[in-house]
Scaffold this motif. Structure first.
Motif, mmCIF file in Angstrom:
data_model
loop_
_atom_site.group_PDB
_atom_site.id
_atom_site.type_symbol
_atom_site.label_atom_id
_atom_site.label_comp_id
_atom_site.label_asym_id
_atom_site.label_seq_id
_atom_site.Cartn_x
_atom_site.Cartn_y
_atom_site.Cartn_z
ATOM 1 N N PRO A 19 27.050 44.727 43.580
ATOM 2 C CA PRO A 19 27.734 45.922 44.080
ATOM 3 C C PRO A 19 29.180 46.027 43.575
ATOM 4 O O PRO A 19 29.691 45.109 42.924
ATOM 5 N N SER A 20 29.833 47.128 43.918
ATOM 6 C CA SER A 20 31.211 47.389 43.472
ATOM 7 C C SER A 20 32.191 46.357 44.025
ATOM 8 O O SER A 20 32.111 45.994 45.201
ATOM 9 N N GLY A 21 33.103 45.927 43.196
ATOM 10 C CA GLY A 21 34.197 45.070 43.638
ATOM 11 C C GLY A 21 33.806 43.628 43.916
ATOM 12 O O GLY A 21 34.569 42.885 44.542
ATOM 13 N N THR A 22 32.658 43.197 43.423
ATOM 14 C CA THR A 22 32.252 41.808 43.648
ATOM 15 C C THR A 22 32.827 40.871 42.583
ATOM 16 O O THR A 22 32.691 39.656 42.686
ATOM 17 N N GLY A 23 33.452 41.458 41.561
ATOM 18 C CA GLY A 23 34.085 40.630 40.527
ATOM 19 C C GLY A 23 33.317 40.585 39.222
ATOM 20 O O GLY A 23 33.591 39.732 38.374
ATOM 21 N N LYS A 24 32.404 41.522 39.020
ATOM 22 C CA LYS A 24 31.569 41.499 37.803
ATOM 23 C C LYS A 24 32.410 41.597 36.524
ATOM 24 O O LYS A 24 32.220 40.803 35.608
ATOM 25 N N SER A 25 33.321 42.579 36.480
ATOM 26 C CA SER A 25 34.093 42.787 35.236
ATOM 27 C C SER A 25 35.013 41.607 34.958
ATOM 28 O O SER A 25 35.019 41.068 33.844
ATOM 29 N N SER A 26 35.771 41.191 35.983
ATOM 30 C CA SER A 26 36.726 40.089 35.776
ATOM 31 C C SER A 26 35.984 38.820 35.357
ATOM 32 O O SER A 26 36.409 38.116 34.440
ATOM 33 N N ARG A 139 24.507 47.187 37.143
ATOM 34 C CA ARG A 139 23.755 47.274 38.402
ATOM 35 C C ARG A 139 22.274 46.978 38.207
ATOM 36 O O ARG A 139 21.595 46.559 39.141
ATOM 37 N N ARG A 165 40.327 43.367 47.913
ATOM 38 C CA ARG A 165 40.599 43.186 46.479
ATOM 39 C C ARG A 165 40.961 44.517 45.839
ATOM 40 O O ARG A 165 41.927 44.622 45.092
ATOM 41 N N ARG A 166 40.180 45.540 46.118
ATOM 42 C CA ARG A 166 40.411 46.859 45.506
ATOM 43 C C ARG A 166 41.720 47.477 46.002
ATOM 44 O O ARG A 166 42.445 48.092 45.230
ATOM 45 N N GLU A 169 44.550 46.211 44.187
ATOM 46 C CA GLU A 169 44.627 46.810 42.856
ATOM 47 C C GLU A 169 45.229 48.204 42.915
ATOM 48 O O GLU A 169 46.012 48.597 42.073
ATOM 49 N N ARG A 185 29.346 54.342 47.763
ATOM 50 C CA ARG A 185 28.905 54.270 46.355
ATOM 51 C C ARG A 185 27.746 53.285 46.211
ATOM 52 O O ARG A 185 26.761 53.544 45.528
ATOM 53 N N LEU A 211 35.274 32.567 47.501
ATOM 54 C CA LEU A 211 35.610 31.889 46.240
ATOM 55 C C LEU A 211 36.753 32.607 45.532
ATOM 56 O O LEU A 211 36.843 33.840 45.586
ATOM 57 N N SER A 212 37.602 31.831 44.853
ATOM 58 C CA SER A 212 38.625 32.460 44.018
ATOM 59 C C SER A 212 37.933 32.949 42.742
ATOM 60 O O SER A 212 36.826 32.492 42.408
ATOM 61 N N LEU A 213 38.614 33.842 42.027
ATOM 62 C CA LEU A 213 38.042 34.332 40.762
ATOM 63 C C LEU A 213 37.789 33.153 39.821
ATOM 64 O O LEU A 213 36.737 33.077 39.172
HETATM 65 N N1 LIG Z 1 36.618 35.940 43.631
HETATM 66 C C1 LIG Z 1 37.648 36.777 43.668
HETATM 67 N N2 LIG Z 1 38.669 36.567 44.513
HETATM 68 C C2 LIG Z 1 39.706 37.434 44.585
HETATM 69 N N3 LIG Z 1 39.816 38.563 43.864
HETATM 70 C C3 LIG Z 1 38.815 38.823 43.007
HETATM 71 C C4 LIG Z 1 37.683 37.969 42.866
HETATM 72 N N4 LIG Z 1 36.854 38.509 41.945
HETATM 73 C C5 LIG Z 1 37.440 39.648 41.538
HETATM 74 N N5 LIG Z 1 38.617 39.829 42.158
HETATM 75 C C6 LIG Z 1 39.509 40.989 42.015
HETATM 76 O O1 LIG Z 1 38.821 42.070 42.648
HETATM 77 C C7 LIG Z 1 39.041 43.271 41.929
HETATM 78 C C8 LIG Z 1 37.674 43.861 41.546
HETATM 79 O O2 LIG Z 1 37.080 43.007 40.587
HETATM 80 P P1 LIG Z 1 36.181 43.569 39.403
HETATM 81 O O3 LIG Z 1 36.748 44.846 38.860
HETATM 82 O O4 LIG Z 1 35.949 42.459 38.475
HETATM 83 O O5 LIG Z 1 34.853 43.916 40.241
HETATM 84 P P2 LIG Z 1 33.565 44.700 39.771
HETATM 85 O O6 LIG Z 1 32.416 44.079 40.462
HETATM 86 O O7 LIG Z 1 33.515 44.768 38.295
HETATM 87 O O8 LIG Z 1 33.856 46.154 40.366
HETATM 88 P P3 LIG Z 1 33.218 47.561 39.970
HETATM 89 O O9 LIG Z 1 31.747 47.430 40.007
HETATM 90 O O10 LIG Z 1 33.703 48.493 41.026
HETATM 91 O O11 LIG Z 1 33.724 47.914 38.595
HETATM 92 C C9 LIG Z 1 39.935 42.912 40.752
HETATM 93 O O12 LIG Z 1 41.268 43.193 41.113
HETATM 94 C C10 LIG Z 1 39.739 41.416 40.576
HETATM 95 O O13 LIG Z 1 40.872 40.772 40.034
#
Ligand SMILES: Nc1ncnc2c1ncn2[C@@H]1O[C@H](COP(=O)(O)OP(=O)(O)OP(=O)(O)O)[C@@H](O)[C@H]1O
Ligand SMILES: Nc1ccn([C@@H]2O[C@H](COP(=O)(O)O)[C@@H](O)[C@H]2O)c(=O)n1
Length: 231
Positions: A19-26, A139, A165-166, A169, A185, A211-213
């Motif tokens: 899902p959104s904001g789970t950290g996939k892109s980072s 997804r 997290r969002r 940002e 979403r 967990l941390s990134l």
């Molecule tokens: N494990 C984590 N702990 C803390 N912050 C995190 C972690 N993983 C990601 N973040 C932060 O959360 C925010 C969202 O991460 P990211 O864009 O990678 O998510 P995403 O799953 O790709 O979101 P989307 O699907 O909406 O594009 C970023 O600011 C990122 O630095």
């Protein structure tokens, strides 16, 4: 002469969904950079086609109009994890695809089957074209786009953690409003008929809430290295 000892490793295909904001892109960018792989942000492609629809006056509430226009924009993704790019008809759209307007409309556009067929073909051709391998995030990568991926990861996190997290940002954004928007979403993406957001049966689920990134990146790098060692 190339021997088994000095041969280049076979290409590895990694699918990261969630899902959104789970950290996939980072996570995907960092893992790809660390392992010398390409990186593909499939959400950026759906955002790019949505941006084109909005800019060309297509009614987002009309799936037939979206379907009729689905093959018109030329979308090109650059797959260097250090500097990923996205263009539409030659225009750099990296910034405009992140606006609130595109974010609020992308789920409606990405639910149209003709859009998914077009973008899925593009994704498969990019993944097929990589020499060392690629990390593809989205997804439906593990379920539909690359069902034969070497490794499938499904990232999760609580809505509260994702909203925090969002909001960090978006500097000052209201956490509750952000949380509601994420949930809305995800519901649209999970509820669509064609290729919804879903965990593949053979995906490894990683709950990133606590967990941390850096910890998530290390976890995924280890899983990729284990897969490579098995081959
Ligand atoms: N494990 C984590 N702990 C803390 N912050 C995190 C972690 N993983 C990601 N973040 C932060 O959360 C925010 C969202 O991460 P990211 O864009 O990678 O998510 P995403 O799953 O790709 O979101 P989307 O699907 O909406 O594009 C970023 O600011 C990122 O630095
Ligand atoms: N494989 C995918 C990837 C994305 N989408 C749609 O795009 C939206 C934006 O994705 P982000 O990762 O940039 O937030 C997402 O909400 C989905 O509607 C998709 O359908 N399939």
């Amino acid at each position: 002469m190339e021997t088994a000892a000095n041969a280049a490793p076979a290409a590895v295909i990694v699918a990261i969904d969630g899902p959104s904001g789970t950290g996939k892109s980072s996570t995907s960018k960092a893992v790809a950079a660390q392992l010398g792989l390409s990186y593909l942000d499939t959400g950026a492609q759906y955002r790019a086609i949505t941006w084109w629809m909005v800019n060309n006056g297509i009614d987002i509430a009309d799936p037939a109009a979206i379907a009729a226009a689905a093959d018109k924009p030329d979308i090109v993704s650059g797959t260097d994890p250090a500097a990923p790019t996205i263009t539409v008809d030659g225009t750099d759209v990296a910034a405009p695809i992140r606006t609130q307007e595109v974010t609020s409309k992308v789920s409606a556009v990405s639910a149209v089957p003709e859009v998914r067929t077009r973008i899925t073909e593009l994704q498969r051709s990019i993944a097929r074209g990589t020499e060392l391998g690629i990390v593809v995030e989205g997804r439906d990568i593990g379920t539909t786009v690359l069902p034969d991926a070497d490794l499938k990861i499904f990232l999760t996190a609580s809505p509260e953690a994702r909203a925090a997290r969002r909001s960090g940002e978006l500097k000052g954004a209201d956490v509750n409003a952000t949380r509601e928007a994420l949930i809305k979403r995800d519901a649209a993406d999970s509820g669509r008929k064609t290729s919804p957001l879903a965990k593949a049966g053979d995906a490894v689920e990683v709950d990133t809430t606590e967990l941390s990134l850096q910890q998530v990146i290390e976890c995924v790098v280890t899983l990729v290295e284990e897969k490579r060692a098995e081959r």
